[in-house]
Design a protein around this motif. Structure first.
Motif, PDB file in Angstrom:
ATOM      1  N   PHE A  56       0.790  -1.232   0.000  1.00 34.30           N
ATOM      2  CA  PHE A  56       0.000   0.000   0.000  1.00 34.30           C
ATOM      3  C   PHE A  56       0.821   1.281   0.000  1.00 34.30           C
ATOM      4  O   PHE A  56       0.275   2.376   0.061  1.00 34.30           O
ATOM      5  CB  PHE A  56      -0.940  -0.006   1.216  1.00 34.30           C
ATOM      6  CG  PHE A  56      -1.726  -1.276   1.339  1.00 34.30           C
ATOM      7  CD1 PHE A  56      -2.608  -1.679   0.351  1.00 34.30           C
ATOM      8  CD2 PHE A  56      -1.557  -2.097   2.440  1.00 34.30           C
ATOM      9  CE1 PHE A  56      -3.315  -2.861   0.458  1.00 34.30           C
ATOM     10  CE2 PHE A  56      -2.257  -3.285   2.563  1.00 34.30           C
ATOM     11  CZ  PHE A  56      -3.145  -3.676   1.564  1.00 34.30           C
ATOM     12  N   GLY A  57       2.152   1.156  -0.050  1.00 37.64           N
ATOM     13  CA  GLY A  57       2.992   2.343  -0.038  1.00 37.64           C
ATOM     14  C   GLY A  57       2.896   3.057   1.303  1.00 37.64           C
ATOM     15  O   GLY A  57       2.622   2.446   2.331  1.00 37.64           O
ATOM     16  N   ALA A  58       3.098   4.346   1.261  1.00 33.80           N
ATOM     17  CA  ALA A  58       3.086   5.145   2.493  1.00 33.80           C
ATOM     18  C   ALA A  58       1.664   5.588   2.827  1.00 33.80           C
ATOM     19  O   ALA A  58       1.418   6.734   3.162  1.00 33.80           O
ATOM     20  CB  ALA A  58       4.012   6.339   2.335  1.00 33.80           C
ATOM     21  N   ASN A  59       0.738   4.665   2.763  1.00 37.56           N
ATOM     22  CA  ASN A  59      -0.665   4.951   3.026  1.00 37.56           C
ATOM     23  C   ASN A  59      -0.883   5.126   4.532  1.00 37.56           C
ATOM     24  O   ASN A  59      -0.679   4.186   5.293  1.00 37.56           O
ATOM     25  CB  ASN A  59      -1.514   3.797   2.496  1.00 37.56           C
ATOM     26  CG  ASN A  59      -2.996   4.049   2.596  1.00 37.56           C
ATOM     27  OD1 ASN A  59      -3.469   4.647   3.558  1.00 37.56           O
ATOM     28  ND2 ASN A  59      -3.726   3.590   1.601  1.00 37.56           N
ATOM     29  N   PRO A  60      -1.310   6.309   4.972  1.00 34.53           N
ATOM     30  CA  PRO A  60      -1.509   6.529   6.414  1.00 34.53           C
ATOM     31  C   PRO A  60      -2.523   5.565   7.030  1.00 34.53           C
ATOM     32  O   PRO A  60      -2.349   5.135   8.173  1.00 34.53           O
ATOM     33  CB  PRO A  60      -2.015   7.972   6.505  1.00 34.53           C
ATOM     34  CG  PRO A  60      -1.615   8.618   5.221  1.00 34.53           C
ATOM     35  CD  PRO A  60      -1.566   7.522   4.195  1.00 34.53           C
ATOM     36  N   LEU A  61      -3.563   5.210   6.285  1.00 28.02           N
ATOM     37  CA  LEU A  61      -4.549   4.262   6.803  1.00 28.02           C
ATOM     38  C   LEU A  61      -3.904   2.912   7.072  1.00 28.02           C
ATOM     39  O   LEU A  61      -4.157   2.288   8.107  1.00 28.02           O
ATOM     40  CB  LEU A  61      -5.717   4.092   5.816  1.00 28.02           C
ATOM     41  CG  LEU A  61      -6.719   2.990   6.167  1.00 28.02           C
ATOM     42  CD1 LEU A  61      -7.396   3.266   7.504  1.00 28.02           C
ATOM     43  CD2 LEU A  61      -7.746   2.833   5.052  1.00 28.02           C
ATOM     44  N   GLY A  62      -3.042   2.466   6.168  1.00 27.42           N
ATOM     45  CA  GLY A  62      -2.376   1.180   6.338  1.00 27.42           C
ATOM     46  C   GLY A  62      -1.517   1.153   7.590  1.00 27.42           C
ATOM     47  O   GLY A  62      -1.597   0.212   8.387  1.00 27.42           O
TER      48      GLY A  62
END
Length: 163
Positions: A56-62
């Motif tokens: 998910f990359g640098a996804n804050p939710l992840g």
């Protein structure tokens, strides 16, 4: 299913067998220093964080979901029963840790969660932007690696009480 296995990068299979071996070693009673006790949990935390980042990359939710999963299991770990049979030798400064198949289960759960997420993304069965998929996958990664760390902390706590 056979096509998914064919499309799996070849390096995944040796990794799988290495992880099975590490899990098998955890099933045997062993001696370990306090610092060595956290090697496998730290490796599993890195693997699960990599799973979140690579999917998910640098996804804050992840990352928030990952922290939530790890935090939840760590918060609840105080209610867990401490592993029986842990002992500490003041002479050698080493812990004797009874074998358990729990680490094998956690290792395989992290591996197969990563495999499922990667396969779902590669086959475009699920979108990496779908918030529920990002959140649930990352939460699972955090929960599983947090369980590893919680178990190591429980073993250390048991050893302190044995002294």
């Amino acid at each position: 299913m056979l096509e998914i296995l064919r499309q799996t990068p070849t390096w995944v299979f040796p990794l799988f067998f290495c992880l099975v071996y590490v899990g098998y070693l955890q099933s045997k009673t062993r001696e370990a220093s306090r610092s060595r006790l956290v090697v496998v949990p730290v490796a599993m935390i890195c693997l699960s964080l990599y799973g979140t980042w690579s999917a998910f990359g640098a996804n804050p939710l992840g990352f928030a979901a990952w922290i939530g999963g790890a935090g939840l299991v760590l918060a609840l770990s105080g209610a867990l029963r401490q592993p029986p049979g842990v002992s500490y030798s003041t002479g050698s400064g080493r812990l004797t840790v009874p074998g358990s198949w729990v680490p094998m289960g956690l290792i395989m759960a992290i591996f197969f969660t990563k495999y499922f997420v990667s396969t779902a993304l590669a086959t475009e069965a699920l979108s990496p932007r779908l918030p529920a998929f990002v959140g649930l996958s990352s939460f699972a990664f955090g929960l599983l690696s947090g369980a590893f760390l919680a178990r190591a902390l429980q073993v250390r706590k048991s050893a302190r009480q044995v002294r």
